[in-house]
Write a protein that holds these residues in place. Structure first.
Motif, PDB file in Angstrom:
ATOM      1  N   LYS A 177     -11.068  13.691 -22.709  1.00  0.00           N
ATOM      2  CA  LYS A 177     -11.698  12.995 -23.158  1.00  0.00           C
ATOM      3  C   LYS A 177     -12.689  12.948 -24.125  1.00  0.00           C
ATOM      4  O   LYS A 177     -13.018  13.216 -24.371  1.00  0.00           O
ATOM      5  N   VAL A 178     -12.155  11.662 -24.994  1.00  0.00           N
ATOM      6  CA  VAL A 178     -12.117  11.291 -26.060  1.00  0.00           C
ATOM      7  C   VAL A 178     -11.928   9.713 -26.972  1.00  0.00           C
ATOM      8  O   VAL A 178     -11.220   8.950 -26.791  1.00  0.00           O
ATOM      9  N   TYR A 179     -13.050   9.654 -27.410  1.00  0.00           N
ATOM     10  CA  TYR A 179     -13.063   7.833 -28.677  1.00  0.00           C
ATOM     11  C   TYR A 179     -12.845   7.190 -27.426  1.00  0.00           C
ATOM     12  O   TYR A 179     -12.619   5.937 -27.710  1.00  0.00           O
ATOM     13  N   GLY A 180     -13.805   7.448 -26.034  1.00  0.00           N
ATOM     14  CA  GLY A 180     -13.992   6.653 -25.128  1.00  0.00           C
ATOM     15  C   GLY A 180     -12.607   6.623 -24.505  1.00  0.00           C
ATOM     16  O   GLY A 180     -12.239   5.940 -23.577  1.00  0.00           O
ATOM     17  N   LEU A 181     -11.415   7.274 -24.786  1.00  0.00           N
ATOM     18  CA  LEU A 181     -10.418   6.926 -24.307  1.00  0.00           C
ATOM     19  C   LEU A 181      -9.708   8.530 -23.309  1.00  0.00           C
ATOM     20  O   LEU A 181     -10.300   9.573 -23.681  1.00  0.00           O
ATOM     21  N   ASN A 182      -9.537   7.750 -21.632  1.00  0.00           N
ATOM     22  CA  ASN A 182      -9.249   9.058 -21.227  1.00  0.00           C
ATOM     23  C   ASN A 182      -7.830  10.026 -21.176  1.00  0.00           C
ATOM     24  O   ASN A 182      -6.703   9.053 -21.553  1.00  0.00           O
ATOM     25  N   ILE A 183      -7.045  10.499 -21.922  1.00  0.00           N
ATOM     26  CA  ILE A 183      -6.127  11.234 -21.647  1.00  0.00           C
ATOM     27  C   ILE A 183      -5.496  12.100 -21.213  1.00  0.00           C
ATOM     28  O   ILE A 183      -6.172  12.891 -20.414  1.00  0.00           O
ATOM     29  N   CYS A 184      -4.197  12.199 -20.963  1.00  0.00           N
ATOM     30  CA  CYS A 184      -3.369  12.882 -20.636  1.00  0.00           C
ATOM     31  C   CYS A 184      -2.297  13.800 -20.685  1.00  0.00           C
ATOM     32  O   CYS A 184      -1.212  12.848 -21.383  1.00  0.00           O
ATOM     33  N   SER A 185      -2.522  14.586 -21.339  1.00  0.00           N
ATOM     34  CA  SER A 185      -1.323  15.674 -22.617  1.00  0.00           C
ATOM     35  C   SER A 185      -0.700  16.633 -21.150  1.00  0.00           C
ATOM     36  O   SER A 185      -1.480  16.883 -20.306  1.00  0.00           O
ATOM     37  N   GLU A 186       0.837  17.572 -22.161  1.00  0.00           N
ATOM     38  CA  GLU A 186       1.316  18.086 -21.021  1.00  0.00           C
ATOM     39  C   GLU A 186       0.606  19.217 -22.155  1.00  0.00           C
ATOM     40  O   GLU A 186       1.131  20.658 -22.158  1.00  0.00           O
ATOM     41  N   LEU A 187       0.157  18.961 -23.566  1.00  0.00           N
ATOM     42  CA  LEU A 187       0.766  20.041 -24.307  1.00  0.00           C
ATOM     43  C   LEU A 187      -1.991  19.913 -24.081  1.00  0.00           C
ATOM     44  O   LEU A 187      -2.293  19.678 -24.734  1.00  0.00           O
ATOM     45  N   GLU A 188      -1.937  21.293 -23.684  1.00  0.00           N
ATOM     46  CA  GLU A 188      -2.858  21.920 -23.498  1.00  0.00           C
ATOM     47  C   GLU A 188      -3.943  21.739 -25.414  1.00  0.00           C
ATOM     48  O   GLU A 188      -3.546  22.009 -26.173  1.00  0.00           O
ATOM     49  N   LEU A 189      -4.702  21.243 -25.045  1.00  0.00           N
ATOM     50  CA  LEU A 189      -5.216  20.310 -26.298  1.00  0.00           C
ATOM     51  C   LEU A 189      -7.044  20.925 -26.107  1.00  0.00           C
ATOM     52  O   LEU A 189      -8.019  20.621 -25.666  1.00  0.00           O
ATOM     53  N   PRO A 190      -7.515  22.156 -26.382  1.00  0.00           N
ATOM     54  CA  PRO A 190      -8.269  23.273 -26.132  1.00  0.00           C
ATOM     55  C   PRO A 190      -9.410  22.503 -27.485  1.00  0.00           C
ATOM     56  O   PRO A 190     -11.131  23.008 -27.266  1.00  0.00           O
ATOM     57  N   GLU A 191      -8.984  21.736 -28.123  1.00  0.00           N
ATOM     58  CA  GLU A 191     -10.187  21.194 -29.244  1.00  0.00           C
ATOM     59  C   GLU A 191     -11.024  20.306 -28.091  1.00  0.00           C
ATOM     60  O   GLU A 191     -12.610  19.704 -28.910  1.00  0.00           O
ATOM     61  N   LEU A 192     -10.110  19.540 -27.194  1.00  0.00           N
ATOM     62  CA  LEU A 192     -10.725  18.193 -26.804  1.00  0.00           C
ATOM     63  C   LEU A 192     -11.433  18.788 -25.520  1.00  0.00           C
ATOM     64  O   LEU A 192     -11.924  19.905 -24.699  1.00  0.00           O
ATOM     65  N   SER A 193     -12.483  17.639 -25.094  1.00  0.00           N
ATOM     66  CA  SER A 193     -13.607  18.193 -23.838  1.00  0.00           C
ATOM     67  C   SER A 193     -12.706  17.621 -22.776  1.00  0.00           C
ATOM     68  O   SER A 193     -12.540  16.681 -22.705  1.00  0.00           O
TER      69      SER A 193
ATOM     70  N   ILE B  22     -14.572  14.468 -31.272  1.00  0.00           N
ATOM     71  CA  ILE B  22     -13.933  15.920 -31.057  1.00  0.00           C
ATOM     72  C   ILE B  22     -14.438  16.726 -31.626  1.00  0.00           C
ATOM     73  O   ILE B  22     -15.450  16.853 -32.519  1.00  0.00           O
ATOM     74  N   PRO B  23     -15.498  17.785 -30.442  1.00  0.00           N
ATOM     75  CA  PRO B  23     -16.407  17.705 -30.396  1.00  0.00           C
ATOM     76  C   PRO B  23     -16.207  19.181 -31.845  1.00  0.00           C
ATOM     77  O   PRO B  23     -17.071  20.973 -31.072  1.00  0.00           O
ATOM     78  N   HIS B  24     -15.519  19.238 -32.285  1.00  0.00           N
ATOM     79  CA  HIS B  24     -16.217  20.472 -33.522  1.00  0.00           C
ATOM     80  C   HIS B  24     -16.045  20.108 -35.076  1.00  0.00           C
ATOM     81  O   HIS B  24     -15.710  18.686 -35.282  1.00  0.00           O
ATOM     82  N   LEU B  25     -16.881  20.698 -35.523  1.00  0.00           N
ATOM     83  CA  LEU B  25     -16.692  20.399 -37.376  1.00  0.00           C
ATOM     84  C   LEU B  25     -15.820  21.002 -37.910  1.00  0.00           C
ATOM     85  O   LEU B  25     -15.175  22.347 -37.326  1.00  0.00           O
ATOM     86  N   LYS B  26     -14.754  20.431 -38.381  1.00  0.00           N
ATOM     87  CA  LYS B  26     -13.810  21.343 -39.861  1.00  0.00           C
ATOM     88  C   LYS B  26     -14.501  21.383 -40.700  1.00  0.00           C
ATOM     89  O   LYS B  26     -15.349  20.579 -41.469  1.00  0.00           O
ATOM     90  N   LEU B  27     -14.826  22.723 -41.311  1.00  0.00           N
ATOM     91  CA  LEU B  27     -15.526  22.955 -41.801  1.00  0.00           C
ATOM     92  C   LEU B  27     -15.057  24.684 -43.105  1.00  0.00           C
ATOM     93  O   LEU B  27     -14.411  25.232 -42.250  1.00  0.00           O
ATOM     94  N   TRP B  28     -15.465  24.434 -44.336  1.00  0.00           N
ATOM     95  CA  TRP B  28     -14.490  25.787 -45.303  1.00  0.00           C
ATOM     96  C   TRP B  28     -15.613  26.504 -45.234  1.00  0.00           C
ATOM     97  O   TRP B  28     -16.704  26.847 -44.650  1.00  0.00           O
ATOM     98  N   LYS B  29     -15.171  27.372 -45.797  1.00  0.00           N
ATOM     99  CA  LYS B  29     -16.033  28.428 -45.964  1.00  0.00           C
ATOM    100  C   LYS B  29     -17.025  28.501 -46.436  1.00  0.00           C
ATOM    101  O   LYS B  29     -17.807  29.342 -46.005  1.00  0.00           O
ATOM    102  N   ASP B  30     -16.229  27.861 -48.002  1.00  0.00           N
ATOM    103  CA  ASP B  30     -18.267  28.404 -48.908  1.00  0.00           C
ATOM    104  C   ASP B  30     -19.387  27.299 -48.255  1.00  0.00           C
ATOM    105  O   ASP B  30     -19.790  27.828 -48.463  1.00  0.00           O
ATOM    106  N   VAL B  31     -18.868  26.742 -46.969  1.00  0.00           N
ATOM    107  CA  VAL B  31     -19.367  25.815 -46.492  1.00  0.00           C
ATOM    108  C   VAL B  31     -20.685  26.380 -45.643  1.00  0.00           C
ATOM    109  O   VAL B  31     -21.693  27.460 -45.396  1.00  0.00           O
ATOM    110  N   LEU B  32     -20.165  27.822 -44.567  1.00  0.00           N
ATOM    111  CA  LEU B  32     -20.347  27.679 -43.696  1.00  0.00           C
ATOM    112  C   LEU B  32     -21.314  29.407 -44.329  1.00  0.00           C
ATOM    113  O   LEU B  32     -22.411  29.664 -43.820  1.00  0.00           O
ATOM    114  N   VAL B  33     -20.442  29.843 -45.590  1.00  0.00           N
ATOM    115  CA  VAL B  33     -21.079  31.186 -46.101  1.00  0.00           C
ATOM    116  C   VAL B  33     -22.720  30.560 -46.184  1.00  0.00           C
ATOM    117  O   VAL B  33     -23.590  31.308 -46.481  1.00  0.00           O
TER     118      VAL B  33
END
Lengths: 286, 320
Positions: B28-44, B191-202
């Protein structure tokens, strides 16, 4: 894609060579008002490395692409930009003219109306560029002398501009003036200072713009160094380098005579002498 | 047997598919139920759902039969959208309901998912007439704010800073506007991830032992907690900018500027006209714009001071 329009003018130069000054002159020339245009509202130009524009034509975040992938796609981005643009578009670039990984020019000939290439004595560039980047003169010389120099290159952070291939100063000049096979009009920064009317008028003629001499003189006056310096002091300038105190610093030529050490001059001349000689920055005997 | 053959070919994606193909994954993401043949480990992951969207593998044409408009990497028509990226694959998004993927042999699964969960989901949301703002959404549990602005301005970095201060992140990069039971605007869980550059994490003293968005560069996926409670109402949208000033600053956006800025910061705005979704988009924006406050907020390009900016912004966002 429909037939290409030749409507892009590339305003190309090595950094700190007078490109911004020329853009401000153009904005004043195109302005309906006799008053000087606000330097923070230069709407006439964009940059070849503008990430937002590239993203928009691609349909994805360029931040998720490698520099090589972006450069492979940018000729198509520029073609679409040209196709959608009504009239002439003036695009600033500090990039060298290069081919991408599949052998296509990043700046496509079929959409190019012309190139204004602004050249400045590299001995003066290093001083101006070192202030701009808050780097030492020696470090800046190493950038100017390096054929692999790039802008916005860091891989661990996102820059608002995409990576740009800069090359050394001589390679940069040669890439646009010899290799590009584009209609190029070369302006020397020093001539813009010493003979502004003659210099700017020739550029206006090259661009096939129809303006009276009085209008060109007004645009030159409205983009004089003193005017620009005053505007920056009063309201700031959004294009000022993040490390520098002011963008419009001195606006002079031959500062190198008093600022550079002999070893530094020799280091630059050793790598750049052929092109320096060709454009009158060294005497024939040197 | 399949797995054996694939390994002989050294075909990374086919290997991956052979391992996973028989499965179906539900998210489930953005209020939509998704059925996928491709595993999407980024999603809940979720179970027992009636799907709104199906993602599967199949043949995707080189071009759409009827193109209304196109970009360098995409073609768009009414209820039909094609995205192609050499070396990764072709994607077809139809009727806001299904996404078909034809991956290329050398494609890495992470790269396939990157395009799928970016531009292709963006196209699908537009086909469904949903409003998606380019930005990250944060909440203090009582109200929600979207941090928007152009790429590279620091939306995700600021969200990471606010997360450090104890606030919750609802979505990163794409904030999809929905309605709750009281007909209040909300931001759907992204998507329950933040996409962050290394400089920000550091800079934030955070671990960089994370999954890279793509192997070629130093941008990482930092997992963030998924909100269990229904998200609170959307009350503010902040348009971020960075300049060579030395101070943080902000000002309220009023009148027509609100509409224009919201429009310009729509996720993948360039798809909308070409999909014939302009009217639906206009309607969505018009409804939203009167219900929220909008602000400009500016930070210095340099030095980077994410936590200070996050503290400054938390005062504007949650205490005004």
């Amino acid at each position: 894609m429909p037939e290409a329009k030749k409507n892009i003018v590339w305003l190309a130069s090595y950094p700190k060579s007078g490109n911004t000054w020329f853009r401000i002159f153009l904005s004043n020339l195109f302005s309906d008002s006799p008053q000087a245009v606000n330097i923070n509202e230069l709407t006439e130009t964009t940059m070849s490395s503008n990430r937002s524009i590239i993203d928009s034509y691609l349909g994805m975040h360029s931040s998720e692409l490698t520099a090589k992938e972006i450069d492979k796609l940018r000729p198509q981005v520029f073609k679409r930009f040209s196709d959608e643009k009504e009239g002439t578009a003036y695009v600033k670039t500090h990039e060298a003219w290069t081919l991408n990984s599949i052998g296509n020019p990043i700046f496509p000939k079929e959409i190019t109306k012309g190139v204004i290439y602004i050249i400045r004595n590299p001995l003066d560039i290093v001083i101006s560029y070192s202030y701009h980047n808050n780097e030492s003169i020696d470090k800046t010389i190493s950038i100017l002398n390096n054929d692999f120099s790039k802008l916005c290159e860091k891989k661990e952070k996102l820059n608002i501009q995409t990576q740009q291939i800069l090359t050394s100063w001589s390679s940069h000049v040669r890439s646009w003036t010899d290799d590009s096979n584009l209609p190029v009009h070369i302006i020397r920064y020093e001539d813009m200072l010493d003979h502004p009317l003659k210099s700017f008028k020739r550029a206006v003629d090259f661009l096939n713009l129809k303006y009276e001499e009085s209008e060109i003189i007004n645009a030159i006056n409205n983009s004089s160094f003193d005017t620009l310096k005053e505007m920056e002091t009063s309201d700031g300038f959004k294009e000022r380098g993040i490390y520098s105190e002011a963008f419009f610093r001195k606006g002079e030529s031959n500062e190198w005579e008093s600022e550079l050490l002999e070893t530094q001059i020799n280091e630059i001349v050793k790598y750049q002498h052929k092109i320096m000689k060709r454009f009158g920055y060294l005497k024939e005997s040197e | 047997m399949f797995r054996h053959l694939c390994l002989i070919k050294h075909d990374r994606f086919v290997v991956y598919l052979c391992q996973k193909r028989l499965n179906k994954y539900y998210y489930k993401v953005y209020g939509l139920n998704i059925c996928s043949e491709l595993e999407l480990p980024e999603l809940s992951p979720v179970q027992n759902i009636k799907e709104d969207v199906i993602i599967g593998f199949g043949k995707v044409p080189e071009h759409l039969p009827k193109v209304r408009g196109s970009g360098v990497l995409f073609e768009a028509a009414l209820n039909d959208f094609l995205f192609k990226f050499e070396g990764i694959g072709r994607y077809r998004v139809q009727y806001g309901r299904r996404i078909i993927i034809q991956p290329e042999r050398e494609a890495l699964p992470a790269e396939i998912r990157l395009i799928l969960l970016g531009s292709c989901i963006g196209a699908l949301l537009h086909q469904r007439g949903m409003l998606a703002i380019h930005g990250s959404a944060i909440t203090d549990g009582k109200q929600t704010t979207i941090l928007s602005g152009q790429s590279g301005v620091g939306k995700s970095s600021l969200a990471a800073g606010l997360l450090e201060l104890g606030y919750s992140v609802i979505a990163d990069d794409i904030s999809v506007i929905g309605l709750n039971g009281k007909q209040h605007f909300i931001v759907e869980n992204g998507i329950p991830h933040l996409k962050l550059w290394k400089d920000v994490l550091v800079h934030l003293n955070q671990d960089v032992d994370l999954t890279k968005v793509r192997p070629q560069f130093e941008k990482y996926r930092k997992p963030i907690p998924v909100l269990e409670d229904p998200p609170p109402s959307l009350s503010k949208i902040i348009i971020l900018s960075a300049s060579n000033s030395t101070d943080f600053s902000y000002s309220e956006i009023l009148g027509r500027d609100k509409f224009h800025l919201l429009r310009n910061n729509t996720y993948r705005l360039q798809f909308i006209d070409k999909m014939n979704q302009t009217e639906a988009h206009f309607r969505n924006l018009s409804q939203l714009v009167n219900s929220i406050q909008m602000f400009h907020a500016n930070r210095p390009h340099y030095p980077q001071n994410i936590l200070e900016f996050a503290k400054y912004m938390s005062e504007i966002i949650f205490k005004t």
